[in-house]
Design a protein around this motif. Structure first.
Motif, PDB file in Angstrom:
ATOM      1  N   ILE A 119      46.799 115.961 104.825  1.00  0.00           N
ATOM      2  CA  ILE A 119      47.282 116.408 106.405  1.00  0.00           C
ATOM      3  C   ILE A 119      46.161 116.268 107.324  1.00  0.00           C
ATOM      4  N   ASP A 120      46.136 115.726 108.241  1.00  0.00           N
ATOM      5  CA  ASP A 120      45.189 116.051 109.259  1.00  0.00           C
ATOM      6  C   ASP A 120      43.776 115.167 108.794  1.00  0.00           C
ATOM      7  N   GLY A 121      43.881 114.452 107.827  1.00  0.00           N
ATOM      8  CA  GLY A 121      42.362 114.074 107.116  1.00  0.00           C
ATOM      9  C   GLY A 121      42.085 114.779 106.054  1.00  0.00           C
ATOM     10  N   VAL A 122      42.696 116.038 105.693  1.00  0.00           N
ATOM     11  CA  VAL A 122      41.957 116.747 104.534  1.00  0.00           C
ATOM     12  C   VAL A 122      43.335 116.881 103.585  1.00  0.00           C
ATOM     13  N   ASP A 123      42.886 116.850 102.259  1.00  0.00           N
ATOM     14  CA  ASP A 123      43.700 116.698 101.095  1.00  0.00           C
ATOM     15  C   ASP A 123      44.159 118.175 100.747  1.00  0.00           C
ATOM     16  N   MET A 124      45.418 118.240 101.215  1.00  0.00           N
ATOM     17  CA  MET A 124      45.956 119.723 100.692  1.00  0.00           C
ATOM     18  C   MET A 124      46.978 119.420  99.614  1.00  0.00           C
ATOM     19  N   ARG A 125      46.965 118.532  98.965  1.00  0.00           N
ATOM     20  CA  ARG A 125      48.076 118.183  97.706  1.00  0.00           C
ATOM     21  C   ARG A 125      47.637 119.761  96.807  1.00  0.00           C
ATOM     22  N   ALA A 126      49.000 120.153  96.576  1.00  0.00           N
ATOM     23  CA  ALA A 126      49.023 121.304  95.541  1.00  0.00           C
ATOM     24  C   ALA A 126      48.764 120.698  94.067  1.00  0.00           C
ATOM     25  N   GLU A 127      47.995 121.687  93.334  1.00  0.00           N
ATOM     26  CA  GLU A 127      47.608 121.339  91.821  1.00  0.00           C
ATOM     27  C   GLU A 127      48.754 121.666  91.256  1.00  0.00           C
ATOM     28  N   VAL A 128      49.190 120.659  90.000  1.00  0.00           N
ATOM     29  CA  VAL A 128      50.247 121.121  89.137  1.00  0.00           C
ATOM     30  C   VAL A 128      49.538 121.027  87.681  1.00  0.00           C
ATOM     31  N   GLY A 129      49.792 122.122  87.031  1.00  0.00           N
ATOM     32  CA  GLY A 129      49.224 122.260  85.647  1.00  0.00           C
ATOM     33  C   GLY A 129      50.344 122.297  84.563  1.00  0.00           C
ATOM     34  N   VAL A 130      50.190 121.732  83.326  1.00  0.00           N
ATOM     35  CA  VAL A 130      50.916 121.774  82.262  1.00  0.00           C
ATOM     36  C   VAL A 130      50.424 123.013  81.371  1.00  0.00           C
ATOM     37  N   LEU A 131      51.031 124.021  81.215  1.00  0.00           N
ATOM     38  CA  LEU A 131      50.780 125.319  80.458  1.00  0.00           C
ATOM     39  C   LEU A 131      50.872 125.091  78.902  1.00  0.00           C
ATOM     40  N   THR A 132      51.911 124.412  78.507  1.00  0.00           N
ATOM     41  CA  THR A 132      52.121 124.548  77.307  1.00  0.00           C
ATOM     42  C   THR A 132      51.166 123.380  76.350  1.00  0.00           C
ATOM     43  N   ARG A 133      50.942 123.888  75.087  1.00  0.00           N
ATOM     44  CA  ARG A 133      50.347 122.991  74.163  1.00  0.00           C
ATOM     45  C   ARG A 133      51.079 123.275  72.871  1.00  0.00           C
ATOM     46  N   ASN A 134      50.697 121.999  71.890  1.00  0.00           N
ATOM     47  CA  ASN A 134      51.295 122.331  70.569  1.00  0.00           C
ATOM     48  C   ASN A 134      50.643 122.971  69.715  1.00  0.00           C
ATOM     49  N   ILE A 135      49.477 123.493  70.184  1.00  0.00           N
ATOM     50  CA  ILE A 135      48.603 124.457  69.209  1.00  0.00           C
ATOM     51  C   ILE A 135      48.603 125.793  70.252  1.00  0.00           C
ATOM     52  N   GLY A 157      44.768 119.878  69.633  1.00  0.00           N
ATOM     53  CA  GLY A 157      46.488 119.402  69.777  1.00  0.00           C
ATOM     54  C   GLY A 157      46.522 118.399  70.444  1.00  0.00           C
ATOM     55  N   THR A 158      47.981 117.903  70.618  1.00  0.00           N
ATOM     56  CA  THR A 158      48.154 116.618  71.010  1.00  0.00           C
ATOM     57  C   THR A 158      47.779 116.409  72.601  1.00  0.00           C
ATOM     58  N   GLN A 159      47.074 115.281  72.901  1.00  0.00           N
ATOM     59  CA  GLN A 159      46.568 115.225  74.164  1.00  0.00           C
ATOM     60  C   GLN A 159      47.696 115.068  75.127  1.00  0.00           C
ATOM     61  N   LYS A 160      47.541 115.465  76.307  1.00  0.00           N
ATOM     62  CA  LYS A 160      48.676 115.575  77.397  1.00  0.00           C
ATOM     63  C   LYS A 160      47.681 115.728  78.884  1.00  0.00           C
ATOM     64  N   LEU A 161      48.276 115.221  79.838  1.00  0.00           N
ATOM     65  CA  LEU A 161      47.632 115.537  81.232  1.00  0.00           C
ATOM     66  C   LEU A 161      47.557 117.110  81.394  1.00  0.00           C
ATOM     67  N   SER A 162      46.404 117.558  81.604  1.00  0.00           N
ATOM     68  CA  SER A 162      46.382 118.958  81.865  1.00  0.00           C
ATOM     69  C   SER A 162      46.680 119.266  83.002  1.00  0.00           C
ATOM     70  N   TRP A 163      46.411 118.837  84.177  1.00  0.00           N
ATOM     71  CA  TRP A 163      46.522 119.039  85.492  1.00  0.00           C
ATOM     72  C   TRP A 163      46.325 117.752  86.374  1.00  0.00           C
TER      73      TRP A 163
END
Length: 1318
Positions: free
Chosen positions: A413-429, A234-240
C-alpha cells in the motif's frame, strides 16, 4: 533378542557415544551413522569351519591301485557334490534375491531413520504415573504405544526413539513429569534426513506445588545435560508467509452488512451488487397501509439491473395493500412462488436475483398463529464476487458471514509492504505442558486468571547434539526465572567455534500460547533460529539474556502478540511494575515509564547478533529492541567484567519488518541497571536504565575508527508511537519504508556535548507515508480511530485524533536525511500532520548541522515541516529545544532556497531582515552561517538565562536549561556567527560560567556580553578540553582592557572588557582550530572560556535595560538569501518504487485513473501509469495496456472508441500473448461493453455485471495461472473510480518466467556470511 520393525526394515544404527563425542567431526545432524554388527573376538575370527570329513585328520595307508580307485571315486563324488551344491546355491540365491528385491520394493530400509535401528527393543511402560524410568547403557528402546510414567532419565548410552511408519499413522503420546538426557543418553523423534511422519506428543504434567525439583532443571521439563542428545524433527511444512491477498474482516471489500433491529411495517428491501457484495439500496415499502407503496415497489424492482441480488423481509405485515400486479412482478423478476399467497402478518423472506427465475430464488414463509409466527422465516443463498470471494445473503434480519476478526491486509500500500503474516501453528511433533483449568496459588494469579506453570526445554553446556525442527511447543514456560519453552543455558559456543561440526539450530518451531518467552539464548553463542513462530506469549519472546551473547542468527522468524510477564522489570506492564516491589530498596515505588514497560518480541542485549528476514508484530511495547549492558548480568555477572556492548559493531540487520507494536517497531537505546538496589539507587536490578549509548568502533576500541551500524531494509508500519527510535552513532538506515506510525523515525544522538564522539546518523533511499490507504480496523493495538488521510476517511490512528503525526522527527543531531520520499501528510482540523517535525516538549540541544537534502514531497503532502505551536501535545512549546529547533536545507529541496537554515519563526537569534517566514510551518528560512555555544553554570544553578542578539533587543530568548536537579546547569542556544549577544539571568549571576564553542570552524566568532553586578571581580581563562579524558591544556589567562574599542582591535587576543555602566562583561569567542567531520569540536579538543566571578551582590543580574540601546546594532545580512529554486529536482527522493519484505522480487507499480463523463469535462485525463510512465487518454472508450509479466515492459497499447467497442471482446480473448499482465480502463460512460466472458479468461471468478457502470478498471493475467492480484473495479453510473494503485509482482515462476536463482538473493548470502563469522 532383536526386535523386528513393523515395516520389516533392518538397518543398523550407531548408538550415542559417551565421553567427548559432542566434539566429533563425524556427526551429521539428522543422519544416523550405519553400524555393522559388532566384531567377533579374535579367536573366533581366525577359526576355520569345515565339513565333518575335512575335520578328520587321520591318515590311512593304501596301495597305489587302491589310492587311484579312491581318488577317482572321490573326484566323481566331488563333482556330484559340486553340481548339487551349485544347484542348491543357485536356488537359494534366486530365492534370497527375490526376497531382498521384494523387501526393497516394499520396505526400503532407510539408514537415516532412527526408529529403524534393528537393535531397538519395543518398549511399552504402560500407564503408571509412579514409574521412574532409567534408560541406561544397553537399553535401546523404541516407543510404539501411549505411555504415562513419573519420569525418564536417559543416560550412559541409553537411547529412546519414537516409533514411526511409512504411512505416518501412529499417534504416540508420552506423559511424564520430566525427561532428563545426559552422559551419552539420547532421545530421537525423526531425523533431519528422515522426518517423523506420525503424530508424537510429549505431555509434561504436574503442578508447581507437587513433584520433585531436579537441581538446575526444576520441574516439568525436557533437560539436556552434558553429553546428551536431543534430536526432534517433524514433517516439514511452510512455517509462515505473507498474505498474497487482502482478507477483510467481513470477507468483503465493501464490509459486512447487518440490520438487527425490528423491521418497519411492510416489505423491507435490500439490493446487493452481485460482483462486489456491496449493499447498494436500503428501502422499505409499507404495502400493508398504502397501495401507492405497492406501485412504487413495482417500479423500483423493474428499474433494477439484471443480475442484482434482492433480499426482501416482511416487517409486521405487508399483504393488505400488496397489489396483484406487484405480486406478479415479484414472481416474474425474482422467481417467487410464495408471494402470491402472502397473507396478513405472515412472516416471509426472500433472496433472489433480478431476471434469475425460480432457480435463483430462495424463500420461506411462516403463518401467523396465536400472536406469533413460531419463528423466523429465513431465506439464504450463497454467491461469489468476481474476485472469487464467497458471501452469503440471508433475509430475516441480517446479512453477514463468518470471517477473520480483523482486517488482514494482503497488499503493498502506497509503496510499503503491509501484507499480514500468516503462520501455521500445528506440527506433528508436539511438546506440551499440561495445565490446570484455572490459576492456583503461587502462580501470580493476581495478574493471570489461567495456569502459567507450563513445560520447558532446557539445554546445558557440553551437550553432544541438539537440533529441533518443525516441532510445536504449546503451554510451555513458567513464570519463574530460567524456565522457558526453549532455553539454552550458558552453553557457550554451539557452532563450529565450539567444536561442533554442525551448528546447533532450531528450525520451523511453533511456540504458541506459552507462559514465559519463546526462546532464551543465555550465555550462548552461534545458535541458529530459523523459520520459527512465537505467538501469544508472556515476556520477551526471542530473548538474549546477559548481554554477552554473540554471533547468534535469527533468520526468518515471526513473533506475534507478545504480552507482559512478571519475571524482569522490563517484562512488566504498568500494574505489575508498581505492584512487584520485593527487590527494590526501601519504600521505592517503581516508575513504569522509565523502569519497566519494555516487553519486546526480539530482545537483543548485544549488538553482535544477526537479524535477517524477521517479523515482529503486536507487542505490548516494542517489536525489536537493541539494548546495551554496561556489564554482564545474571549468571554471567562478574565472569565478563566488560561486555563492551556499546562499542561493539552491529551484526547483520537486513530486511526485518515491525508493525502494530505500541511503543516502537524498532528501538535502539538504553540499557539495564547492573547493580543491586541500594539507598543510592533503590531501583530493582535489571530494570530499564538510561545509562547506555551505542557508539560502535572497530574491535570495540574507542581509540580505533568508528564503524557505522547499518540498518538495511526495515519496514515499519502502524506502530502507535514510533516506527523506529534510534539513539547512537554512527548509524545508517537505508532502503526502508515507514507508514501509518505516530512518528516514522526519530534519530537521537549518542550523547550530548562535551561527551562527543563526532558521530552522526543518516537515513537514505527510504519512504515515509503519513496516512496510507490501509485504513486499519479498530481493535487489538488499534485503540484510537478518527478521520484522516488524503480522503479524510475514518481510520485507525496511532494516538488520539489530536496527536501530531510526523514522518521524520529531529531530536538533537547531527542527522542527515537524504534521498527520501514523503507521501500523504495532510493535517486535519484536529491535528498537525507533517512530513518533518521535532521532538515535542524538548529540553535538549539541537544543532544547525542537521542536514537535509534531495528530498521529494508527493503532491499529497500539504505540511512539509512543522515547528509546533502551543496546544495539545505541544503544551506551551517553550522548552529550550523547542525554541532552538533547526535544520539545514542543503539543496533547497525542502524550502526551495538552497543552503539555508530553517528555524522557528520566533527565534531572533538566527534571523536577518531578508529571512522568509513560512507561517504554516511556524518557521523561518534564513541564509547565513550558524553554530552553538554551550554555557555551563554553577552557584547558583537552576537559573533562567536570557540571551539577546544586539540586532533584535526586543526579541530575547529565555532558556530554562536542561537539568533541574543537578549541581550545574547547561544551555546551548543556536546562534548566527559574526554577531553580538548579551546574556542575562533571573537571579544572582553564577560564580562559575564555562563557554564552549560548538560547531565553530577556525576563525568563526561571536561577541558575548554577560551580565554581572558592577562590583564583581573576574578571573577569565582559556583552555582546550580533551574529549575522551576530560584533561585540559593550552591554558591562557585573559587580560582586562578598558574600552570596547580596544577589545575589538583583535578578536583572537585573550582580552575581556567589563562595562561598569551596564554590568556587561564582554569578550570574543573565536575558534582556533578546525572541526573534524561531525565532531562538535576539533581533534585537539573543545575550546573553552571559563569565567570565575567573585560576586558580592545578590541582586538579580539582568542588564537588558542598560545594555540597549547602547549596544544596539542595526540588523544586517551577512550572506544574501539565494534565489528561489524553480527547476524540479530530478534526483530527489528514493529511486525505489516499493519497499517489500521480499526484496529479491521485482514489482510493477500500476496506477489507473478512470474518469466518468462528468469528470472528463473538467479537462482531467484518464490514464494508466506503469512504473511512473503515464499513458493518458481523453476520449470516451476503453484503453488497454499489455505488459510482459517477466520483464515488466509495455508490449502493447490499444484504445477502443465507443464506435468499435465490440471488437475489444475478441481482442481480450485471442489477441493477448501468454504470460502478460493486462491493464484495462474506461473513460467516460461506456455502453454495451460485453466483455464479462473475456475477463474470466484473464482472472475474474465469474461473469461480471458491467451494465450501467460509471467507470471500469481491470487488472488481469493471460496465462495458465490465476494470480491473487487480478481484480475488477467498477463504479455506479455517473461516477468515476478515482485513482487506483496496485503493486504487481513480476518474474514469478507461476507466470512461466525463469526461476530466480536463490544464489542471487542477498538474504541467503548474508545468512552464509553470518554462518561463517566467528
Amino acid at each position: 533378542m532383536q526386535a523386528t520393525d513393523p515395516r520389516g526394515n533392518s538397518p543398523a544404527f550407531l548408538q550415542p557415544q559417551n565421553g567427548s563425542s559432542h566434539r566429533s567431526s563425524g556427526y551429521v545432524p539428522g543422519r544416523i551413522v550405519p553400524l555393522r554388527p559388532p566384531p567377533r573376538p579374535k579367536s573366533q575370527t581366525s577359526a576355520k569351519f569345515t565339513s565333518a570329513g575335512q575335520e578328520a585328520h587321520a591318515t590311512f595307508a593304501l596301495s597305489p591301485e587302491e589310492q587311484r580307485c579312491q581318488a577317482e571315486t572321490s573326484r566323481k563324488k566331488r563333482h556330484k557334490n559340486t553340481l548339487i551344491c551349485f544347484g542348491i546355491s543357485s536356488f537359494s540365491f534366486f530365492i534370497a534375491l527375490a526376497i531382498i528385491l521384494g523387501i526393497s520394493s516394499k520396505y526400503a530400509p532407510d539408514e537415516n531413520c532412527p526408529d529403524q535401528n534393528p537393535r531397538l527393543q519395543n518398549w511399552n511402560p504402560g500407564q503408571d504415573p509412579g514409574k521412574r524410568v532409567i534408560i541406561k547403557n544397553g537399553d535401546l528402546f523404541r516407543l510404539n504405544l501411549d505411555a504415562t510414567v513419573h519420569s525418564i532419565v536417559i543416560q550412559d548410552g541409553g537411547l529412546l526413539v519414537f516409533g514411526d511408519d511409512k504411512d505416518g499413522s501412529r499417534h504416540i503420546t508420552l506423559r511424564t513429569r520430566f525427561i532428563l538426557i545426559k552422559d551419552g543418553g539420547a532421545l530421537h523423534i525423526g531425523a533431519q534426513n528422515c522426518r517423523y511422519k506420525s503424530k508424537a506428543t510429549i505431555i509434561l504434567y504436574g503442578k508447581s506445588d507437587e513433584g520433585d525439583h531436579v537441581p538446575t532443571f526444576g520441574k516439568k521439563f525436557i533437560g539436556v545435560g552434558s553429553d546428551g542428545t536431543l534430536e526432534l524433527h517433524g514433517t516439514q511444512k511452510l512455517s509462515w508467509t505473507l498474505l498474497s491477498k487482502t482478507m477483510y474482516s467481513s470477507g468483503l471489500a465493501s464490509g459486512s452488512y447487518a440490520f438487527e433491529r425490528n423491521f418497519s411495517r411492510g416489505l423491507n428491501v435490500r439490493v446487493i451488487d452481485q460482483d462486489t457484495a456491496q449493499v447498494l439500496v436500503v428501502d422499505k415499502f409499507d404495502t400493508h397501509e398504502y397501495q401507492n407503496e405497492s406501485r412504487r415497489l413495482q417500479d423500483f424492482l423493474k428499474g433494477q439491473d439484471p443480475g442484482r441480488i434482492v433480499a426482501i423481509a416482511v416487517g409486521d405485515s405487508a399483504a393488505k395493500n400488496l397489489l396483484d400486479e406487484t405480486r406478479f412482478t415479484i414472481q416474474n423478476l425474482l422467481g417467487s412462488k410464495l408471494v402470491k399467497g402472502l397473507s396478513y402478518r405472515q412472516a416471509w423472506a426472500l433472496v433472489g436475483v433480478i431476471g434469475g427465475g425460480n432457480s435463483s430464488c430462495n424463500e420461506s414463509v411462516r403463518d401467523y398463529e396465536n400472536h406469533s409466527t413460531g419463528g423466523k422465516a429465513l431465506a439464504q443463498r450463497e454467491f461469489f464476487t468476481v474476485d472469487g470471494q464467497k458471501f452469503a445473503v440471508r433475509a430475516f434480519s441480517e446479512w453477514n458471514e463468518e470471517n477473520p476478526q480483523f482486517l488482514h491486509m494482503g497488499d503493498v500500500i502506497d509503496g510499503v509492504d503491509m501484507r499480514a503474516e500468516v503462520g501455521v501453528l500445528t506440527r506433528n511433533i508436539l511438546i506440551k505442558g499440561e495445565t490446570e483449568k484455572s490459576c492456583y496459588a503461587g502462580n501470580q494469579c493476581q495478574y493471570f486468571n489461567y495456569d502459567t506453570f507450563g513445560g520447558q526445554i532446557k539445554i546445558l553446556k557440553n551437550f553432544t547434539s541438539v537440533h529441533l525442527s518443525h516441532v510445536e511447543l504449546r503451554q510451555m514456560g513458567q513464570q519463574l526465572i530460567g524456565s522457558y519453552p526453549v532455553h539454552f543455558h550458558r552453553c557457550g559456543d554451539v557452532d563450529e567455534k565450539g567444536g561442533y561440526s554442525f551448528r546447533t539450530y532450531l528450525e520451523g518451531l511453533s511456540i504458541h500460547h506459552c507462559f514465559s518467552r519463546c526462546v532464551t539464548i543465555h550465555a550462548t553463542n552461534g545458535l541458529l533460529i530459523k523459520d520459527s513462530i512465537g505467538y501469544d506469549t508472556l515476556g520477551h519472546c526471542f530473548f538474549i539474556e546477559d548481554g554477552i551473547e554473540q554471533r547468534n542468527i535469527l533468520f526468518h522468524n515471526l513473533g506475534l502478540v507478545t504480552k507482559p510477564g512478571t519475571l524482569l522489570p522490563t517484562d512488566r506492564n504498568s500494574t505489575m511494575c508498581m505492584a512487584i516491589k520485593d527487590k527494590v530498596y526501601g519504600n521505592y515505588v517503581p516508575v513504569p515509564a522509565t523502569d519497566c514497560m519494555a516487553v519486546s518480541t526480539f530482545w537483543i542485549a548485544h549488538p553482535n547478533n544477526h537479524l535477517i528476514n524477521n517479523a515482529a508484530a503486536g507487542s505490548q511495547d516494542a517489536g525489536i529492541w537493541y539494548l546495551f549492558h554496561k556489564n554482564s548480568t545474571g549468571d554471567s555477572h562478574g565472569l565478563y567484567p566488560e561486555t563492551k556492548a556499546e562499542l561493539t559493531p552491529l551484526g547483520i540487520f537486513y530486511n526485518n519488518r515491525v508493525h502494530s507494536n505500541f511503543k516502537a517497531g524498532l528501538f535502539i537505546d538504553k540499557g539495564v541497571k547492573t547493580t543491586n538496589a541500594s539507598a543510592e539507587d533503590p531501583r530493582e536490578y535489571l530494570c530499564l536504565d538510561n545509562n547506555a549509548r551505542f557508539r560502535p568502533h572497530q574491535d570495540a576500541d574507542p581509540e580505533k575508527p568508528r564503524v557505522a551500524a547499518l540498518i538495511d531494509r526495515l519496514i515499519a508500519f502502524k506502530n502507535n508511537d514510533h516506527g523506529s527510535w534510534v539513539r547512537g552513532g554512527d548509524i545508517i538506515i537505508r532502503n526502508s519504508g515507514f507508514a501509518d506510525n505516530g512518528i516514522g523515525l526519530t534519530f537521537a544522538s549518542d550523547g550530548s556535548f562535551p561527551k562527543d564522539e563526532g558521530s552522526s546518523q543518516e537515513i537514505s533511499e527510504s519512504l515515509f507515508v503519513g496516512e496510507s490507504r490501509n485504513y486499519g480496523f479498530h481493535g487489538g493495538q488499534n485503540k484510537y480511530s478518527g478521520t484522516g488521510g488524503i480522503d479524510n476517511k475514518n481510520r485507525t490512528l496511532p494516538r488520539n485524533r489530536t496527536f501530531p503525526i510526523r514522518g521524520f522527527q529531529i531530536y538533537d543531531g547531527p542527522i542527515h536525511l537524504t534521498k527520501c520520499t514523503f507521501k500523504n501528510f495532510v493535517p486535519t482540523v484536529d491535528r498537525y500532520t507533517s512530513a518533518i517535525g521535532f521532538l515535542l516538549k524538548n529540553p535538549w540541544q539541537l544543532t544547525p548541522k542537521n542536514n537535509i537534502s534531495l528530498i521529494k514531497f508527493d503532491t499529497n503532502v500539504s505540511l512539509k515541516v512543522f515547528f509546533g505551536k502551543p496546544g495539545p501535545w505541544f503544551e506551551d512549546s517553550e522548552l529550550d529545544g523547542d525554541k532552538n529547533s533547526i535544520f539545514h536545507d542543503v539543496d533547497g529541496s525542502v524550502t526551495e532556497y538552497k543552503d539555508t537554515c530553517v528555524g522557528r519563526m520566533d527565534n531572533f537569534l538566527i534571523r536577518h531582515p531578508k529571512c522568509i517566514n513560512v507561517t504554516q510551518w511556524n518557521g523561518v528560512v534564513c541564509s547565513g552561517t550558524y553554530a552553538q555555544f554551550y554555557i555551563q553554570t554553577r552557584n547558583p544553578q537552576n537559573l533562567t538565562m536570557t540571551i539577546v542578539r544586539d540586532e533584535y533587543p526586543f526579541s530575547p530568548m529565555a532558556l530554562r536549561g536542561i537539568y533541574q536537579r543537578a549541581d550545574f546547569q547547561q544551555y546551548q542556544p543556536v546562534i548566527m556567527l559574526q554577531k553580538g549577544y548579551t546574556i542575562h539571568w533571573n537571579g544572582q549571576a553564577p560564580q562559575s560560567t564555562s563557554l564552549y564553542l560548538i560547531n565553530f570552524n577556525r576563525n568563526d566568532w561571536i561577541r558575548v556580553g554577560l551580565c554581572y553586578p558592577s562590583s564583581t571581580i573576574f578571573q577569565v581563562t582559556f583552555d582546550v578540553v580533551q574529549k575522551q579524558t576530560s584533561a585540559f591544556y593550552s591554558v591562557e589567562d585573559y587580560t582586562s582592557v578598558t574600552s570596547m574599542m580596544e577589545l575589538q582591535k583583535n578578536r583572537s587576543e585573550k582580552k575581556f572588557y567589563f562595562d561598569n555602566s551596564t554590568g556587561l562583561l564582554f569578550l570574543y569567542l573565536q575558534a582556533k582550530y578546525n572541526r573534524d567531520g561531525h565532531s562538535y569540536c576539533s581533534a585537539q579538543g573543545c575550546e573553552r572560556v571559563k569565567i570565575q566571578a567573585t560576586v558580592q551582590s545578590k541582586e538579580i543580574s539582568n542588564c537588558m535595560t542598560k545594555a540597549y540601546p547602547k549596544y544596539y546594532q542595526a540588523p544586517t545580512v551577512l550572506q544574501p538569501m539565494p534565489a528561489k529554486t524553480t527547476a524540479q529536482c530530478k534526483n530527489c527522493g528514493t529511486t525505489q518504487m516499493a519497499f517489500t519484505s521480499d526484496p529479491h522480487k521485482t514489482y510493477l507499480l500500476v496506477q489507473i485513473q478512470s474518469l466518468s463523463k462528468v469528470e472528463l469535462q473538467s479537462s482531467l485525463p484518464s490514464f494508466i501509469s506503469v512504473n511512473g510512465n503515464k499513458f493518458p487518454f481523453k476520449d470516451v472508450g476503453v484503453f488497454t495496456l499489455v505488459v510482459d509479466a517477466c520483464v515488466g515492459t509495455v508490449t502493447e497499447k490499444n484504445f477502443f472508441l465507443q464506435a468499435n467497442i465490440k471488437s475489444i471482446d475478441e481482442y481480450l480473448k485471442t489477441g493477448i500473448p501468454q504470460r502478460s499482465i493486462v491493464l484495462l480502463s474506461t473513460s467516460g460512460d461506456i455502453r454495451n461493453l460485453n466483455i464479462s466472458e473475456a475477463l474470466m479468461s484473464l482472472g475474474t471468478a465469474k461473469p461480471a455485471h458491467l451494465q450501467n457502470k460509471g467507470s471500469i478498471a481491470f487488472l488481469g493475467f493471460r496465462g495458465n495461472f490465476k494470480p491473487s492480484w487480478a481484480k475488477l473495479f467498477t463504479s455506479p453510473a455517473g461516477q468515476g473510480l478515482g485513482q487506483i494503485e496496485k503493486f504487481i509482482p513480476l518474474q514469478m515462476e507461476e507466470y512461466g518466467c525463469t526461476r530466480v536463482s536463490s544464489s542471487k538473493r542477498k538474504d541467503m548470502e548474508l545468512l552464509k556470511q553470518a554462518s561463517r563469522a566467528h
